[in-house]
Design a protein around this motif. Structure first.
Motif, mmCIF file in Angstrom:
data_model
loop_
_atom_site.group_PDB
_atom_site.id
_atom_site.type_symbol
_atom_site.label_atom_id
_atom_site.label_comp_id
_atom_site.label_asym_id
_atom_site.label_seq_id
_atom_site.Cartn_x
_atom_site.Cartn_y
_atom_site.Cartn_z
ATOM 1 N N ALA A 125 0.886 -1.403 0.030
ATOM 2 C CA ALA A 125 -0.026 -0.014 -0.071
ATOM 3 C C ALA A 125 0.936 1.156 0.070
ATOM 4 O O ALA A 125 0.641 2.314 -0.543
ATOM 5 C CB ALA A 125 -0.951 0.044 1.088
ATOM 6 N N ALA A 126 1.777 1.306 0.747
ATOM 7 C CA ALA A 126 2.928 2.518 0.937
ATOM 8 C C ALA A 126 3.952 2.577 -0.106
ATOM 9 O O ALA A 126 4.318 3.718 -0.510
ATOM 10 C CB ALA A 126 3.400 2.484 2.267
ATOM 11 N N PHE A 127 4.358 1.277 -0.547
ATOM 12 C CA PHE A 127 5.535 1.287 -1.490
ATOM 13 C C PHE A 127 5.323 0.432 -2.729
ATOM 14 O O PHE A 127 5.832 -0.550 -2.564
ATOM 15 C CB PHE A 127 6.678 0.911 -0.746
ATOM 16 N N GLY A 128 4.344 0.767 -3.362
ATOM 17 C CA GLY A 128 3.864 -0.027 -4.598
ATOM 18 C C GLY A 128 4.841 -0.149 -5.642
ATOM 19 O O GLY A 128 5.798 0.311 -5.732
ATOM 20 N N GLU A 141 23.209 5.888 3.337
ATOM 21 C CA GLU A 141 22.220 6.295 2.531
ATOM 22 C C GLU A 141 22.164 5.496 1.091
ATOM 23 O O GLU A 141 23.141 4.789 0.679
ATOM 24 C CB GLU A 141 22.521 7.632 2.021
ATOM 25 N N MET A 142 20.755 5.055 0.715
ATOM 26 C CA MET A 142 20.653 4.209 -0.451
ATOM 27 C C MET A 142 19.644 4.725 -1.218
ATOM 28 O O MET A 142 18.783 5.464 -0.799
ATOM 29 C CB MET A 142 20.497 2.698 -0.015
ATOM 30 N N VAL A 143 19.503 4.384 -2.767
ATOM 31 C CA VAL A 143 18.291 4.575 -3.359
ATOM 32 C C VAL A 143 17.506 3.233 -3.592
ATOM 33 O O VAL A 143 18.259 2.313 -3.912
ATOM 34 C CB VAL A 143 18.638 5.231 -4.818
ATOM 35 N N LEU A 144 16.319 3.280 -2.959
ATOM 36 C CA LEU A 144 15.519 1.898 -3.220
ATOM 37 C C LEU A 144 14.369 2.182 -4.269
ATOM 38 O O LEU A 144 13.832 3.092 -4.262
ATOM 39 C CB LEU A 144 14.946 1.769 -1.723
ATOM 40 N N TRP A 145 14.299 0.960 -5.050
ATOM 41 C CA TRP A 145 13.520 0.957 -6.073
ATOM 42 C C TRP A 145 12.835 -0.081 -6.187
ATOM 43 O O TRP A 145 13.510 -1.231 -6.295
ATOM 44 C CB TRP A 145 14.313 1.414 -7.433
ATOM 45 N N ARG A 146 11.731 -0.424 -6.149
ATOM 46 C CA ARG A 146 10.727 -1.545 -6.338
ATOM 47 C C ARG A 146 9.971 -1.396 -7.970
ATOM 48 O O ARG A 146 9.236 -0.822 -8.253
ATOM 49 C CB ARG A 146 9.503 -1.530 -5.648
ATOM 50 N N PRO A 147 11.003 -2.147 -8.729
ATOM 51 C CA PRO A 147 10.438 -2.041 -10.144
ATOM 52 C C PRO A 147 9.205 -2.742 -10.800
ATOM 53 O O PRO A 147 8.535 -2.199 -11.634
ATOM 54 C CB PRO A 147 11.710 -2.863 -11.064
ATOM 55 N N GLY A 148 8.786 -3.667 -9.957
ATOM 56 C CA GLY A 148 7.567 -4.094 -10.426
ATOM 57 C C GLY A 148 6.725 -4.673 -9.548
ATOM 58 O O GLY A 148 7.193 -4.444 -8.097
ATOM 59 N N PRO A 149 5.581 -5.573 -9.605
ATOM 60 C CA PRO A 149 4.974 -6.119 -8.600
ATOM 61 C C PRO A 149 5.348 -7.375 -7.774
ATOM 62 O O PRO A 149 5.066 -7.477 -6.746
ATOM 63 C CB PRO A 149 3.497 -6.576 -9.391
ATOM 64 N N GLU A 150 6.317 -7.753 -8.318
ATOM 65 C CA GLU A 150 6.956 -9.020 -7.757
ATOM 66 C C GLU A 150 7.803 -8.416 -6.645
ATOM 67 O O GLU A 150 8.398 -7.219 -6.591
ATOM 68 C CB GLU A 150 7.898 -10.107 -8.549
#
Lengths: 176, 98
Positions: A125-128, A141-150
């Protein structure tokens, strides 16, 4: 070496991602179409979102700041393309390929490993899918990325912090 | 953990932020025209109120941007956050000097 290692535990995999070209892009949001034209993908204007396609990705880091991930070799091709697209309009494109390393963390429950050091809410819900942000893991420090639904996460970290971050992630993973 | 509302990123944990001192301090346009006392006051004297206080904050481990916040120095509660350049929101009056 940590850079080449693959760690699997509890169905979750932590791996170093192959090298890629990276750029720090600064420009006025109104000039985003110019950058999009040079990149071949839409520069995201909404906060905390990324767009990806054709082996490239643009991650929103701030209202006028993006991290561009691109294929190896883009260091030679992207800057001239940007210069053509922007012409006399001011912008800044700095190649930072060597500044950062990337790790991939994937598998069901991978967000629990990140929760060891990252204070953000990483729920769907918060980090789709498609969400990205600069944040912290522990004190790194990092850059966090969630590319897809998996449940797969892309982590960018400055090179000198990488051994510490990797060790912390590894401990968190093996503690599951 | 205390959550601070970045005007760009929304509610974020306090560890991503850095305090940047009192807000709405305008540098005098002609420093040379000031007396030493006036210049010293601009450089060094701050309100330090007990109660609501307008402050600069920077989302240094997020979007990297400065913004302003009204924080109650007594309770550490953030009453409002707003972009740099915007006026202090209504209803967030300055606290009394400590």
């Amino acid at each position: 070496m940590h850079e080449n290692s693959v760690i699997r535990h509890a169905g979750i995999t932590l791996r170093a991602l192959p090298g890629m070209a990276r750029f720090a892009l600064r420009c006025a949001p109104a000039d985003a179409p110019r950058a999009s034209q040079a990149l071949g993908l839409d520069l995201p204007l909404a906060a905390l979102t990324a767009s990806a396609g054709a082996g490239r990705a643009a991650l929103w880091l701030g209202p006028d700041e993006w991290l561009i991930l691109a294929e190896d070799g883009a260091a030679e091709t992207l800057p001239p393309a940007m210069e053509d697209a922007f012409a006399a309009t001011p912008f800044s494109l700095v190649e930072v390929s060597g500044r950062q390393l990337a790790y991939g963390l994937s598998g069901p429950g991978a967000e629990e490993v990140l929760a060891e050091g990252c204070p953000l809410d990483l729920s769907d819900a918060a980090f789709g899918p498609g969400t990205c942000t600069r944040t912290l893991f522990g004190k790194v420090e990092m850059v966090l990325w969630r590319p897809g639904p998996e449940p797969a996460w892309h982590i960018e970290v400055w090179r000198s912090f990488a051994p510490h971050l990797h060790a912390h992630l590894r401990e968190a993973l093996l503690d599951l | 953990m205390l959550l601070i509302r970045c005007p760009h990123c929304g509610d974020r944990p306090e560890v991503e932020f850095r305090h940047g001192g009192e807000a709405h301090l305008a540098r005098p346009p002609e420093p040379a025209a000031l007396s030493d006392a006036e210049w010293a006051a601009y450089l060094h004297q701050r309100r330090n109120p007990r109660g609501p206080h307008a402050e600069r904050w920077r989302h240094i481990h997020g979007c990297g941007r400065f913004f302003n916040a009204v924080r109650d120095t007594l309770t550490d509660r953030f009453l409002a956050t707003y972009p740099t350049g915007a006026a202090r929101p209504d209803g967030t009056q300055q606290g009394d000097p400590a």
